[in-house]
Design a protein around this motif. Structure first.
Motif, PDB file in Angstrom:
ATOM      1  N   THR A 158      47.740  44.184  21.454  1.00 33.07           N
ATOM      2  CA  THR A 158      46.901  43.946  22.434  1.00 33.07           C
ATOM      3  C   THR A 158      47.028  44.505  23.792  1.00 33.07           C
ATOM      4  OG1 THR A 158      48.218  42.021  23.061  1.00 33.07           O
ATOM      5  CG2 THR A 158      46.349  41.733  21.351  1.00 33.07           C
ATOM      6  N   VAL A 159      45.888  45.166  24.452  1.00 34.76           N
ATOM      7  CA  VAL A 159      46.302  45.804  25.664  1.00 34.76           C
ATOM      8  C   VAL A 159      45.126  45.489  26.534  1.00 34.76           C
ATOM      9  CG1 VAL A 159      47.123  47.916  24.393  1.00 34.76           C
ATOM     10  CG2 VAL A 159      44.746  47.804  24.864  1.00 34.76           C
ATOM     11  N   ALA A 160      45.377  45.660  27.905  1.00 37.93           N
ATOM     12  CA  ALA A 160      44.666  45.289  28.933  1.00 37.93           C
ATOM     13  C   ALA A 160      44.962  46.154  30.253  1.00 37.93           C
ATOM     14  CB  ALA A 160      44.724  43.865  29.278  1.00 37.93           C
ATOM     15  N   PRO A 161      44.124  46.405  31.329  1.00 38.22           N
ATOM     16  CA  PRO A 161      44.393  46.995  32.404  1.00 38.22           C
ATOM     17  C   PRO A 161      45.463  46.646  33.066  1.00 38.22           C
ATOM     18  CG  PRO A 161      42.143  46.409  32.329  1.00 38.22           C
ATOM     19  CD  PRO A 161      42.665  45.603  31.224  1.00 38.22           C
ATOM     20  N   HIS A 162      45.961  45.348  33.012  1.00 35.93           N
ATOM     21  CA  HIS A 162      47.034  44.706  33.606  1.00 35.93           C
ATOM     22  C   HIS A 162      47.667  43.765  32.479  1.00 35.93           C
ATOM     23  CE1 HIS A 162      44.289  45.691  36.972  1.00 35.93           C
ATOM     24  NE2 HIS A 162      45.065  46.319  37.240  1.00 35.93           N
ATOM     25  N   ARG A 163      49.145  43.755  32.574  1.00 34.91           N
ATOM     26  CA  ARG A 163      49.771  42.618  31.792  1.00 34.91           C
ATOM     27  C   ARG A 163      49.809  41.387  32.426  1.00 34.91           C
ATOM     28  NH1 ARG A 163      54.578  40.802  30.074  1.00 34.91           N
ATOM     29  NH2 ARG A 163      54.648  39.971  28.118  1.00 34.91           N
ATOM     30  N   ASP A 164      48.820  40.517  32.729  1.00 35.66           N
ATOM     31  CA  ASP A 164      48.918  39.216  33.010  1.00 35.66           C
ATOM     32  C   ASP A 164      47.747  38.336  32.320  1.00 35.66           C
ATOM     33  OD1 ASP A 164      46.337  40.173  33.906  1.00 35.66           O
ATOM     34  OD2 ASP A 164      46.953  40.243  36.088  1.00 35.66           O
ATOM     35  N   PRO A 165      47.990  36.916  32.290  1.00 38.99           N
ATOM     36  CA  PRO A 165      47.027  36.262  31.187  1.00 38.99           C
ATOM     37  C   PRO A 165      45.763  36.558  31.077  1.00 38.99           C
ATOM     38  CG  PRO A 165      48.759  34.899  32.369  1.00 38.99           C
ATOM     39  CD  PRO A 165      48.820  36.033  33.144  1.00 38.99           C
ATOM     40  N   LYS A 166      45.132  36.619  30.054  1.00 35.49           N
ATOM     41  CA  LYS A 166      43.742  37.035  30.008  1.00 35.49           C
ATOM     42  C   LYS A 166      43.142  35.748  29.310  1.00 35.49           C
ATOM     43  CE  LYS A 166      44.440  40.911  31.545  1.00 35.49           C
ATOM     44  NZ  LYS A 166      44.220  41.253  33.009  1.00 35.49           N
ATOM     45  N   PRO A 167      41.950  34.945  29.787  1.00 35.28           N
ATOM     46  CA  PRO A 167      41.385  33.886  29.299  1.00 35.28           C
ATOM     47  C   PRO A 167      40.485  34.329  27.958  1.00 35.28           C
ATOM     48  CG  PRO A 167      40.336  34.293  31.282  1.00 35.28           C
ATOM     49  CD  PRO A 167      41.419  35.285  31.147  1.00 35.28           C
ATOM     50  N   LEU A 168      40.872  33.778  26.828  1.00 34.03           N
ATOM     51  CA  LEU A 168      40.063  33.990  25.738  1.00 34.03           C
ATOM     52  C   LEU A 168      39.335  32.816  25.664  1.00 34.03           C
ATOM     53  CD1 LEU A 168      42.507  35.334  22.961  1.00 34.03           C
ATOM     54  CD2 LEU A 168      41.113  36.731  24.727  1.00 34.03           C
ATOM     55  N   THR A 169      37.944  32.827  25.053  1.00 32.69           N
ATOM     56  CA  THR A 169      37.006  31.785  25.243  1.00 32.69           C
ATOM     57  C   THR A 169      37.733  30.501  24.780  1.00 32.69           C
ATOM     58  OG1 THR A 169      36.195  32.539  23.111  1.00 32.69           O
ATOM     59  CG2 THR A 169      34.583  32.767  25.089  1.00 32.69           C
ATOM     60  N   GLY A 170      37.312  29.198  25.430  1.00 35.69           N
ATOM     61  CA  GLY A 170      37.879  28.098  25.308  1.00 35.69           C
ATOM     62  C   GLY A 170      39.381  27.598  26.057  1.00 35.69           C
ATOM     63  N   GLY A 171      39.775  28.739  26.735  1.00 38.22           N
ATOM     64  CA  GLY A 171      40.707  28.644  27.567  1.00 38.22           C
ATOM     65  C   GLY A 171      42.229  28.802  26.818  1.00 38.22           C
ATOM     66  N   LEU A 172      42.022  29.696  26.005  1.00 37.72           N
ATOM     67  CA  LEU A 172      43.364  30.241  25.277  1.00 37.72           C
ATOM     68  C   LEU A 172      43.870  31.473  25.935  1.00 37.72           C
ATOM     69  CD1 LEU A 172      45.397  29.992  22.957  1.00 37.72           C
ATOM     70  CD2 LEU A 172      43.863  31.315  21.489  1.00 37.72           C
ATOM     71  N   ASP A 173      44.908  31.326  26.865  1.00 38.49           N
ATOM     72  CA  ASP A 173      45.376  32.427  27.534  1.00 38.49           C
ATOM     73  C   ASP A 173      46.358  33.366  26.817  1.00 38.49           C
ATOM     74  OD1 ASP A 173      43.897  31.496  29.982  1.00 38.49           O
ATOM     75  OD2 ASP A 173      45.562  29.980  30.412  1.00 38.49           O
ATOM     76  N   LEU A 174      45.995  34.548  26.871  1.00 40.51           N
ATOM     77  CA  LEU A 174      46.708  35.475  25.991  1.00 40.51           C
ATOM     78  C   LEU A 174      47.501  36.469  26.922  1.00 40.51           C
ATOM     79  CD1 LEU A 174      47.343  37.464  23.316  1.00 40.51           C
ATOM     80  CD2 LEU A 174      45.200  38.726  24.100  1.00 40.51           C
ATOM     81  N   VAL A 175      48.654  36.783  26.720  1.00 39.59           N
ATOM     82  CA  VAL A 175      49.553  37.871  27.691  1.00 39.59           C
ATOM     83  C   VAL A 175      49.561  39.169  26.735  1.00 39.59           C
ATOM     84  CG1 VAL A 175      51.630  38.453  28.813  1.00 39.59           C
ATOM     85  CG2 VAL A 175      50.875  35.915  28.474  1.00 39.59           C
ATOM     86  N   ALA A 188      33.119  27.052  31.716  1.00 35.06           N
ATOM     87  CA  ALA A 188      34.257  26.528  30.997  1.00 35.06           C
ATOM     88  C   ALA A 188      34.911  27.452  30.142  1.00 35.06           C
ATOM     89  CB  ALA A 188      34.154  24.953  30.574  1.00 35.06           C
ATOM     90  N   LEU A 189      33.977  28.129  29.262  1.00 34.41           N
ATOM     91  CA  LEU A 189      34.352  29.000  28.157  1.00 34.41           C
ATOM     92  C   LEU A 189      35.411  30.180  28.789  1.00 34.41           C
ATOM     93  CD1 LEU A 189      31.252  29.366  26.045  1.00 34.41           C
ATOM     94  CD2 LEU A 189      33.250  28.441  25.667  1.00 34.41           C
ATOM     95  N   TYR A 190      35.005  30.492  29.824  1.00 31.71           N
ATOM     96  CA  TYR A 190      35.990  31.631  30.650  1.00 31.71           C
ATOM     97  C   TYR A 190      36.656  31.391  31.614  1.00 31.71           C
ATOM     98  CZ  TYR A 190      33.516  34.773  27.295  1.00 31.71           C
ATOM     99  OH  TYR A 190      32.908  35.560  26.030  1.00 31.71           O
ATOM    100  N   ALA A 191      36.896  29.940  31.982  1.00 29.78           N
ATOM    101  CA  ALA A 191      37.624  29.723  32.976  1.00 29.78           C
ATOM    102  C   ALA A 191      39.086  30.104  33.021  1.00 29.78           C
ATOM    103  CB  ALA A 191      37.413  27.963  33.536  1.00 29.78           C
ATOM    104  N   ALA A 192      39.374  30.758  34.063  1.00 28.45           N
ATOM    105  CA  ALA A 192      40.868  31.326  34.289  1.00 28.45           C
ATOM    106  C   ALA A 192      41.824  30.265  34.171  1.00 28.45           C
ATOM    107  CB  ALA A 192      40.964  31.825  35.439  1.00 28.45           C
ATOM    108  N   GLY A 193      42.959  30.267  33.705  1.00 32.36           N
ATOM    109  CA  GLY A 193      44.026  28.988  33.817  1.00 32.36           C
ATOM    110  C   GLY A 193      44.691  29.008  35.132  1.00 32.36           C
ATOM    111  N   PRO A 194      45.756  28.132  35.314  1.00 30.69           N
ATOM    112  CA  PRO A 194      46.356  28.161  36.565  1.00 30.69           C
ATOM    113  C   PRO A 194      47.441  29.003  36.735  1.00 30.69           C
ATOM    114  CG  PRO A 194      47.294  26.241  35.032  1.00 30.69           C
ATOM    115  CD  PRO A 194      46.022  27.148  34.464  1.00 30.69           C
TER     116      PRO A 194
END
Length: 435
Positions: free
Chosen positions: A89-106, A33-39
């Motif tokens: 903040t950067v990532a390989p792709h600009r889509d929502p990334k789940p931070l622990t606990g389900g806080l989705d960062l774009v 649940a800590l890293y579960a992806a959002g809808p």
């Protein structure tokens, strides 16, 4: 005799199998649940972020499977609060990334977007938080990017088990480095080319600074600010987030291979954990947000759900974009936590809002203190320990121990024992020669 022994062993197995299986399923669910992806949700357009070419650029990199929320957000807010850096903040792709606990960062930018923003130059500083998939092929895009940035002169900061991300990229070979006390011995076995250090809040090896447990990243970030912008700037950034320990020696925990007993009980035997809504509101501090999601998540005592009043995205104090997973009125919640300075929240038909930061002090101190009141002191003390949060600023109050989940295996064993006793009695009455 052998028949009796076999029967006894079978009886013991029957008594223990339900709590054992239940604990295994529950613990796996708690960690998943800590890293579960959002809808799936629409990704909002990138907000315009001013870029000052006269300032150095610092970036926090997030993997496709997410990162530990405090590892990412605490360094981000510190760097942004100085006003001395362009911070993304950067990532390989600009889509929502789940931070622990389900806080989705774009993320602000993908790797290509960052390169375009910097004209092909490397950022001055790259912050690497812990990833859930460290050592897996899914991290290779980030590892390749990290190698390239380091090769072009970027300074590196790993937070917590972000040290293992750097180690898996080969960027710590032959260097002294550290990581979280719960995992550093595992990393030493997996990455023996690294000179792993225990007992230090952070380790400075010139172009690379690695930090110990989660909130040690605050000290490591302030150390880099001190090096790049000077001690007065670092001291002011520490004041901005409420960290009063800048410039002092903060102890760290020795390596340990197992969580505390309270964590084991919470993970294994809270079979119906509370769903706790965390309200996202525009202007909330990044550290304030992280303090709630990480305190509840690391406690293993509940499940957090990011909500906003209308279900739409929000922008944090320094411009990060977060996506909630539900609208406040549509979520079934047991409790509702409100981080930061937001007040006057209404939740018709839902739980009354609890204002986490209604007391002065460092946001994590008040969040952990609230956890002790609503859960128990042992769970809150474990949470402070795993966060690497000094406990001297925390008011612990509430029940001493998680009694209800502790009772679950005891009751199951007693019920199983009673069932075995009844079976034995019935078998003895029917076949007295076999028992």
């Amino acid at each position: 005799m052998l028949k009796r022994l076999a029967f006894v062993l079978a009886a013991v197995a029957a008594v223990l199998v339900v709590p054992a299986v239940g604990a295994t399923v529950s613990a796996l669910g708690a960690f998943d649940a800590l890293y579960a992806a959002g809808p799936p949700r629409p990704v909002p357009a990138a907000a315009p972020v001013a870029h000052d070419p006269a300032k150095p650029t610092a970036v926090v990199v997030v993997g496709d499977h997410g990162a530990v929320v405090s590892d990412a957000l605490a360094p981000y807010e510190i760097l942004a609060a100085t006003g001395r850096f362009n911070v993304y903040t950067v990532a390989p792709h600009r889509d929502p990334k789940p931070l622990t606990g389900g806080l989705d960062l774009v993320p602000d930018l993908d790797f290509a977007g960052l390169a375009a923003r910097l004209g092909g130059a490397a950022p001055a500083l790259v912050v690497v938080p812990a990833f859930p998939d460290v050592g897996e092929p899914s991290t290779e895009p980030v590892l390749a990017w990290l190698r390239a940035q380091a090769g072009h002169g970027s300074k590196l900061l790993s937070v917590c088990n972000g040290g293992a991300v750097l180690a898996s990229a080969g960027l710590l070979d032959g260097r002294p480095a550290t990581a979280h006390w719960l995992k550093v011995d595992d990393w030493a076995a997996e990455y023996p080319a690294v000179r792993w250090v225990r007992g230090e809040r952070f380790v400075d090896d010139g172009t690379v600074v690695t930090t110990a447990g989660i909130l040690s990243g605050i000290d490591g970030t302030l150390h880099w600010v001190e090096r790049l912008a000077g001690p007065p700037v670092a001291a002011e950034a520490a004041r901005a987030i409420g960290w009063s320990r800048y410039g002092t020696a903060v102890p760290v925990h020795p390596p340990a291979g197992m969580p505390d007993a309270a964590a084991i009980v919470n993970a294994g035997f809270r079979w119906n954990p509370d769903t706790i809504g965390v309200l996202l509101a525009n202007g909330v501090g990044e550290v304030e947000l992280a303090s709630v999601f990480d305190t509840e998540g690391q406690s293993l005592s509940s499940r957090t759900l990011a909500v906003s009043t209308d279900g739409g995205p929000i922008r944090s104090r320094h411009g990060l974009t977060f996506l909630p997973r539900a609208a406040l009125g549509a979520a079934q919640l047991d409790r509702l936590l409100v981080p930061g300075a937001t007040r006057g929240v209404t939740s018709p038909g839902g739980p009354a809002p609890e204002y986490v930061h209604d007391r002065p002090g460092f946001p994590y101190d008040t969040a952990v203190s609230g956890l002790s009141r609503h859960t128990d002191v042992a769970t809150a003390q474990w949470t402070a320990k795993v966060l690497e949060l000094p406990a001297d600023g925390i008011v612990f109050e509430g029940d001493a121990w998680p009694w209800l989940p502790t009772a679950v295996p005891i009751v199951l064993v007693l019920l199983g024992s009673a069932a075995v006793f009844v079976v034995v009695r019935l078998r003895r009455n029917r076949h007295p020669e076999t028992i």
